[in-house]
Design an enzyme around this catalytic site. Structure first.
Site, PDB file in Angstrom:
ATOM      1  CG  HIS A 103      -1.812   1.245   1.316  1.00 52.77           C
ATOM      2  ND1 HIS A 103      -1.632   2.164   2.078  1.00 52.77           N
ATOM      3  CD2 HIS A 103      -2.990   1.416   0.797  1.00 52.77           C
ATOM      4  CE1 HIS A 103      -2.572   3.188   2.095  1.00 52.77           C
ATOM      5  NE2 HIS A 103      -3.340   2.649   1.205  1.00 52.77           N
ATOM      6  CB  THR A 121       0.882   4.032   4.273  1.00 49.83           C
ATOM      7  OG1 THR A 121       0.241   2.737   4.192  1.00 49.83           O
ATOM      8  CG2 THR A 121      -0.247   5.220   3.933  1.00 49.83           C
ATOM      9  CE  LYS A 122       1.524  -1.455   5.344  1.00 46.55           C
ATOM     10  NZ  LYS A 122       0.141  -0.863   5.532  1.00 46.55           N
ATOM     11  CB  VAL A 123       8.840  -0.060   4.091  1.00 50.69           C
ATOM     12  CG1 VAL A 123       8.968  -1.382   3.878  1.00 50.69           C
ATOM     13  CG2 VAL A 123      10.089   0.630   4.417  1.00 50.69           C
TER      14      VAL A 123
END
Ligand code: T4K
Length: 392
Positions: free
Chosen positions: A197, A199-201
């Site tokens: 997603h 927002t993920k790393v």
């Protein structure tokens, strides 16, 4: 920074930050590389349906996870649903409640009954002894969550699953690139699921993947993500959960930036610890320096009985200063409307009252982290005064 409580932005003072700081700012990597890839996609006119960039991305993720197979899909929620379906789990699945609601929803959407059990009070991860107590004759699976990127108790959960012949899988949405006893997350249980997603790393705008060493399982997942199609025929009832080439172009570009992103996150987390560790009632979650950890979440626990100020009030005061913290995860799943029932999970409930995820990621500099730390120290040291003025 602030000389008196009236200087706080929530009381009309000016905000410490002119622009908001976020927890989940995307790590996009090198824009020119991304546009180059996107341009190739347009030239090829092959936009989806197991295209070359999706296959390249799957190969790279399989390498990071140290497994043979990676099946990329449109998000981790769909990946979990497909995994439950592909494994044929039925009845009850034991999982922690201290997780994002997607973990529970994906089980419910796959026709399973999530059974929430309590977690280790220090890590927030599934407590294997509590799993054992939650077993019933309807239990067919256990789903561990590597919360905030910390590996959960993989070894003990494997023993429990083996002893009771349960299917063990892991929600590794937070844990790309993390290791457990020198082994990459991705290779434990029957399979593990990553999220890409925004927002993920590592992000592919939206995206997720199942990684596994089981070829037959990977084959079934490939069919399930594409209408149940395999070798030109429809062999099962599937859905459409494919990742697009544009998503894979971003995934590959974001993955190239991953080592730098992790270095940055580590430096931020270290700075938070330096700023906050001596503050009574505040505990910044450590990372295992001997292991690799992606440090994508900078999580602190606020004990209001010690600080005299509740986490909720701190979140509001920080937001007024343009520090957009997140309560990952509060309420816990068993406290949410679709799952609310009689179960009491004391460790989970305590963590849900205390948890705060602070801004980090490539868009937040170490200097900004130091300022957030200074601000939090000010808020906590004036905690009782703040609470007396505002309540919770
Ligand atoms: N399992 C676990 C343990 C998970 O944590 C998640 C998802 C899943 C499974 C399911 O994965 P996916 O199906 O999503 O692949 C976010 C994410 O939407 C969600 O993916 C994530 N976990 C969860 C922990 O956080 P929200 O509702 O907090 O997101 P949102 O839109 O409020 O964004 C958070 C912050 O990020 C914002 O304050 C601003 C920033 N942001 C966000 C987006 C979307 C950006 O700067 N840019 C962006 O494009 O759920």
């Amino acid at each position: 920074m602030k000389h008196q409580v009236n200087d706080l932005a929530m009381f009309g003072g000016s905000s410490v930050f002119a622009q908001p700081l976020f927890v989940g700012r995307p790590s996009v990597g090198d824009r020119s590389r991304f546009f180059e890839r996107l341009s190739q996609v347009l030239d090829r006119q092959w936009l989806t349906n197991n295209g070359p960039l999706v296959r390249e991305f799957e190969g790279r993720i399989a390498e990071v996870a140290g497994v043979e197979h990676c099946v990329a899909v449109c998000n981790a929620t769909a990946a979990l649903q497909l995994l439950h379906r592909a494994l044929g789990v039925r009845g009850e699945i034991i999982m922690p409640s201290m997780t994002y609601v997607a973990t529970a929803h994906s089980a419910r959407m796959a026709g399973l009954t999530p059974v929430f059990c309590d977690v280790d009070p220090l890590t927030g991860c599934l407590d294997p002894a509590a799993v054992e107590s939650a077993l019933s004759e309807r239990t067919s699976a256990v789903l561990g969550v590597h919360l905030w990127g910390q590996p959960c108790a993989v070894e003990d959960l494997t023993k429990v699953a083996d002893r009771h012949r349960l299917t063990l899988t892991f929600d590794a949405a937070h844990a790309l690139g993390c290791t457990e006893q020198g082994r990459p997350i991705g290779g434990f249980g029957e399979a593990e699921v990553f999220s890409f997603h925004a927002t993920k790393v590592v992000n592919s705008f939206e995206g997720g993947a199942v990684v596994t060493g089981n070829a037959a399982l990977a084959d079934e997942l490939r069919a399930l993500r594409a209408f149940g199609a395999a070798d030109g025929a429809i062999r099962s009832v599937g859905t459409n959960a494919k990742l697009s080439e544009a998503g894979a172009a971003m995934g590959l570009t974001s993955l190239e930036a991953f080592p730098a992103t992790v270095r940055h996150n580590r430096a931020n987390l270290k700075a938070y610890r330096t700023e906050l560790d001596a503050l009574p009632g505040v505990r910044v979650l450590p990372f295992d320096e001997s292991a690799s950890a992606n440090c994508q979440y900078a999580v602190a626990l606020i004990d209001a009985e010690v600080t005299g100020v509740h986490r909720d009030l701190l979140v509001r005061a920080l937001a007024a200063e343009n520090v957009i913290a997140q309560k990952y995860f509060s309420p816990a799943c068993h406290q949410l409307e679709p799952y609310a029932g009689a179960v009491r999970l004391p460790n989970t409930e305590r963590l849900a009252e205390q948890v705060i995820a602070l801004p980090t990621g490539p868009a937040t500099s170490v200097e900004q982290v130091r300022l957030v730390g200074e601000l939090l120290r000010y808020l906590v040291s004036h905690g009782p005064e703040l609470s007396a003025r505002v309540g919770r």
